[in-house]
Structures are given as C-alpha cells and as structure tokens.
Design an enzyme around this catalytic site. Sequence first.
Site, PDB file in Angstrom:
ATOM      1  N   ALA A 144      60.992  24.183  69.694  1.00  0.00           N
ATOM      2  CA  ALA A 144      61.683  23.090  70.397  1.00  0.00           C
ATOM      3  C   ALA A 144      63.198  23.216  70.260  1.00  0.00           C
ATOM      4  O   ALA A 144      63.898  22.229  70.082  1.00  0.00           O
ATOM      5  CB  ALA A 144      61.211  21.742  69.869  1.00  0.00           C
ATOM      6  N   CYS A 145      63.695  24.421  70.369  1.00  0.00           N
ATOM      7  CA  CYS A 145      65.114  24.718  70.191  1.00  0.00           C
ATOM      8  C   CYS A 145      65.714  25.134  71.528  1.00  0.00           C
ATOM      9  O   CYS A 145      65.005  25.628  72.404  1.00  0.00           O
ATOM     10  CB  CYS A 145      65.237  25.865  69.172  1.00  0.00           C
ATOM     11  SG  CYS A 145      66.909  26.448  68.863  1.00  0.00           S
ATOM     12  N   GLY A 146      66.998  24.963  71.665  1.00  0.00           N
ATOM     13  CA  GLY A 146      67.674  25.438  72.865  1.00  0.00           C
ATOM     14  C   GLY A 146      67.554  26.938  73.046  1.00  0.00           C
ATOM     15  O   GLY A 146      67.693  27.448  74.156  1.00  0.00           O
ATOM     16  N   TYR A 147      67.289  27.659  71.963  1.00  0.00           N
ATOM     17  CA  TYR A 147      67.133  29.116  72.026  1.00  0.00           C
ATOM     18  C   TYR A 147      65.678  29.555  72.186  1.00  0.00           C
ATOM     19  O   TYR A 147      65.404  30.759  72.235  1.00  0.00           O
ATOM     20  CB  TYR A 147      67.711  29.770  70.766  1.00  0.00           C
ATOM     21  CG  TYR A 147      69.209  29.628  70.646  1.00  0.00           C
ATOM     22  CD1 TYR A 147      70.071  30.307  71.503  1.00  0.00           C
ATOM     23  CD2 TYR A 147      69.768  28.813  69.668  1.00  0.00           C
ATOM     24  CE1 TYR A 147      71.440  30.183  71.398  1.00  0.00           C
ATOM     25  CE2 TYR A 147      71.150  28.688  69.548  1.00  0.00           C
ATOM     26  CZ  TYR A 147      71.976  29.374  70.414  1.00  0.00           C
ATOM     27  OH  TYR A 147      73.336  29.251  70.297  1.00  0.00           O
ATOM     28  N   THR A 148      64.748  28.610  72.271  1.00  0.00           N
ATOM     29  CA  THR A 148      63.322  28.953  72.340  1.00  0.00           C
ATOM     30  C   THR A 148      63.026  29.921  73.480  1.00  0.00           C
ATOM     31  O   THR A 148      62.161  30.787  73.354  1.00  0.00           O
ATOM     32  CB  THR A 148      62.459  27.679  72.456  1.00  0.00           C
ATOM     33  OG1 THR A 148      62.686  26.886  71.288  1.00  0.00           O
ATOM     34  CG2 THR A 148      60.984  27.995  72.564  1.00  0.00           C
TER      35      THR A 148
END
Length: 165
Positions: free
Chosen positions: A35-39
């Site tokens: 659930a990360c912006g980098y996922t």
Amino acid sequence: MSPLYSIPLTFNDGSEGDFGRFEGKAVLVVNVASACGYTRQYAGLEDLYRKYHDQGLEILGVPCNQFGGQEQGSDAEIAEFCQRNFGVSFPLTSKTNVLGKEQHPLYAEMTRTEDGSAPQRVKWNFEKFLVSREGEVLARFPSAVEPDSEELIGAIETALEGASN
C-alpha cells in the site's frame, strides 16, 4: 564465504532456508509493501526478474510493515496481492523488520558500515540492495530509483558479468 550466505530466511510460503541458496547469483534485495506509492515498482521488478533471471539474477522481496503501516496483510494475503496485481514470480520472505531492535540479520549485515560507524538505516519501502554473486553488497538504491532506470540496470548487468546460471 560471505557472511550473508549463512543468514536464515523464512519465505512467504513458510519454508525455511538461508541466503546461501542465492550463492553464485546476483541478488536484488528489496523491502516491499502493498500500500505504498512505490508499490507499482513490483511490475518493474518482475520485468527485471524475467529478463535477467536466466543470466543469474535473483530478486528477493522482503515485505515490511515498518514504514507508514503500508504492509498490513498476512503472508498469504501479500503473496496473493503480488501475484494477482503484478504476476510476481520472484521469491518473497515472510513479513520482516528491516529496522530497530527486531531488525532481520540480513538487513543488519547489508546496512553494516565498513568502518564500524552507525549502520545506514533503510529509509523507506522499495529501497534496493544489489548483492554480487560472491555475496558482497555492491550498491544501494533509494526507493525513487525505478527498476527500469539506467542506473539500476547498468549495475545489474555489471554484477551479472560472468555470473553462473
């Protein structure tokens, strides 16, 4: 022999082994979160894995919930998410701490400094460590370095030169 090779690992499916299973391979170790912006980097990591695996590259995803609580799922939920959304076929460990008193030994060794000064702590999800086929940390890349970046691909290709399959 590299001290990395004796470090125990528990994989996402519950199986156990050690980092030595990657001996003779170049390994990109990445702390990951769902659930990360980098996922979205999972897709690029899978592309790297498919392109370079036969040349000796392994990718090891290390799910971690220490950065903004962005990996809250169980090991089974994480594996299902990665497969369903990104077709991930590279190995994942069980959810692991990469910081603090409970830091996994793999991360303790990879962040260790040569001069004995304070370890260089992991700053966020999707930080990448490139380990040589001899088990030495060659390079470290911050989260913002995309899997398809020239910088990362160049380092991987250099690490693979002469790597055994």
